[in-house]
Design an enzyme around this catalytic site. Structure first.
Site, short mmCIF file in Angstrom:
data_model
loop_
_atom_site.label_atom_id
_atom_site.label_comp_id
_atom_site.label_asym_id
_atom_site.label_seq_id
_atom_site.Cartn_x
_atom_site.Cartn_y
_atom_site.Cartn_z
N GLY A 55 22.98 18.90 55.04
CA GLY A 55 24.16 18.72 55.93
C GLY A 55 23.66 18.37 56.89
N GLN A 103 27.99 16.76 61.68
CA GLN A 103 29.14 17.38 63.36
C GLN A 103 28.80 19.16 62.84
OE1 GLN A 103 33.21 18.13 62.38
NE2 GLN A 103 33.72 17.54 64.32
N ASP A 110 18.72 15.13 50.03
CA ASP A 110 20.12 14.27 49.00
C ASP A 110 21.35 15.18 48.52
OD1 ASP A 110 22.18 13.01 48.68
OD2 ASP A 110 21.27 10.75 47.86
N TYR A 129 39.27 13.54 50.36
CA TYR A 129 38.84 14.79 50.52
C TYR A 129 39.47 15.76 50.39
CZ TYR A 129 37.28 17.21 55.49
OH TYR A 129 36.85 18.46 56.02
N ILE A 145 37.40 20.86 64.33
CA ILE A 145 36.43 21.16 64.50
C ILE A 145 36.13 21.18 65.88
CG2 ILE A 145 34.37 22.40 65.32
CD1 ILE A 145 35.98 23.80 63.11
N1 SER Z 1 38.39 17.66 60.58
C1 SER Z 1 38.32 16.93 59.40
C2 SER Z 1 38.84 16.09 59.71
O1 SER Z 1 39.31 15.55 60.06
C3 SER Z 1 39.41 18.29 58.89
O2 SER Z 1 38.55 19.05 58.33
O3 SER Z 1 38.50 15.53 57.95
#
Ligand code: SER
Length: 320
Positions: free
Chosen positions: A8, A12, A53, A142, A172
């Site tokens: 990855g 980000q 991957d 998530y 972040i």
């Molecule tokens: N920055 C992430 C999100 O908003 C949270 O871990 O999905």
């Protein structure tokens, strides 16, 4: 020198983590693993680069053997809002990827870093001063992938002795790679909008407090945790870490100190609001402070000044 693989590496956090790891450990020792998005020139030319991957265990194993990898930073994941739109892929990457890394690590004696998240908490978690060890019943895909990743990582440590360590990252904020489809993205987008248009439409309502962190601290945290003396670690997966907590009004107020004409309006995204409402307002990160010396350097004031300076310079040069 111990070799590192970042999976990855165009994402980000991965894009900046790879460059920082190359500075710290030597560029030749850090392999950038990417899947689809083409890497930047800087990333491609500064050290080894491989297509990897996260869902392809055989390919991870091949690269680990080829470079004699010692530590895998598995940064591949779909962010929270995007994951709600594509839960199958979110599961395959977010859980399949972690599982593959852990299996390869078990077979090849690697350490594994896992980025968990504030998303690993849910509506029944105590949302103020959220403890390290508490209720984790997230109601997003998530979050389900993050809790599963934490559990799997702890399992592989306890059962097989794989050196797994992880952080529960907050939102972040960075001026390099834009996030894609997260709930906390507004706190990045607001700076770009402030520089370019002096106005911003916020998708989360006033009063929505979330933990946040400036990217340099996020990178320091990952490296410090992986370097920490294992004898001091009572926890492993994953440590609460935060640097600041604010709501949209507070960050907008901070930006107005630099750009007095900045105006914020609201157009609430109900899905992002629901996700944000289920996440902590502020986490207790004292275990990270005690067990491996977590000590963030940036706060809202210093981060805002730096973000506006860097983005302003890019804008002046026509880069954004
Ligand atoms: N920055 C992430 C999100 O908003 C949270 O871990 O999905």
């Amino acid at each position: 020198m111990k070799k590192i693989l970042v999976i990855g590496a165009v994402g980000q956090i991965g894009s900046e983590l790879t460059m920082r790891l190359r500075q710290v450990y030597g560029a030749a020792n850090v392999v950038a693993g990417y899947r689809k998005t083409e890497p930047s020139k800087e990333l491609a030319e500064s050290g080894p680069l491989e297509r990897v991957d996260a869902t392809d265990a055989a390919r991870i194993a091949e690269i680990v053997k080829k470079y004699k990898i010692y530590t895998i930073y598995n940064m591949a994941a779909l962010l929270s809002a995007v994951a709600e739109g594509n839960p199958v892929m979110a599961w395959n990457v977010g859980v399949g990827g972690v599982f593959n890394c852990l299996e390869v690590a078990r077979e090849n004696g690697c350490a594994v870093f896992f980025p968990s998240s504030i998303g690993a908490f849910g509506p029944t978690t105590p949302l103020d001063n959220t403890p390290q060890d508490t209720i984790q019943r997230p109601n997003t895909m998530y979050g389900v992938t993050k809790v599963t990743g934490e559990l799997l990582s702890d399992y592989y440590f306890k059962k097989f002795g794989v050196d797994t360590r992880g952080l529960r990252y907050p939102g972040i904020i960075s001026n390099v790679t834009l996030p894609g489809g997260g709930t906390t993205d507004y706190a990045v987008e607001i700076y770009y909008a402030a520089i370019k248009e002096k106005k911003f439409t916020c998708p989360l309502p006033a009063g929505t407090f979330l933990d946040m962190m400036y990217m340099p601290d996020a990178l320091d945290a990952a490296i410090a945790l992986m370097e920490a003396d294992p004898a001091r670690l009572k926890h492993r997966n994953a440590f609460n870490v935060t640097a600041m907590s604010f709501d949209p009004e507070i960050i907008a107020g901070e930006i107005k100190k630099h750009i007095p004409g900045f105006v914020m309006s609201y157009d609430i995204d109900p899905m992002k609001k629901a996700i944000a409402d289920s996440w902590p307002n502020s986490m207790d990160d004292s275990c990270a402070r005690e067990e491996w010396g977590w000590d963030p350097k940036w706060n809202l004031e210093t981060m805002t000044a730096d973000m506006l300076k860097v983005i302003g310079e890019k804008h002046a040069k026509g880069l954004i």
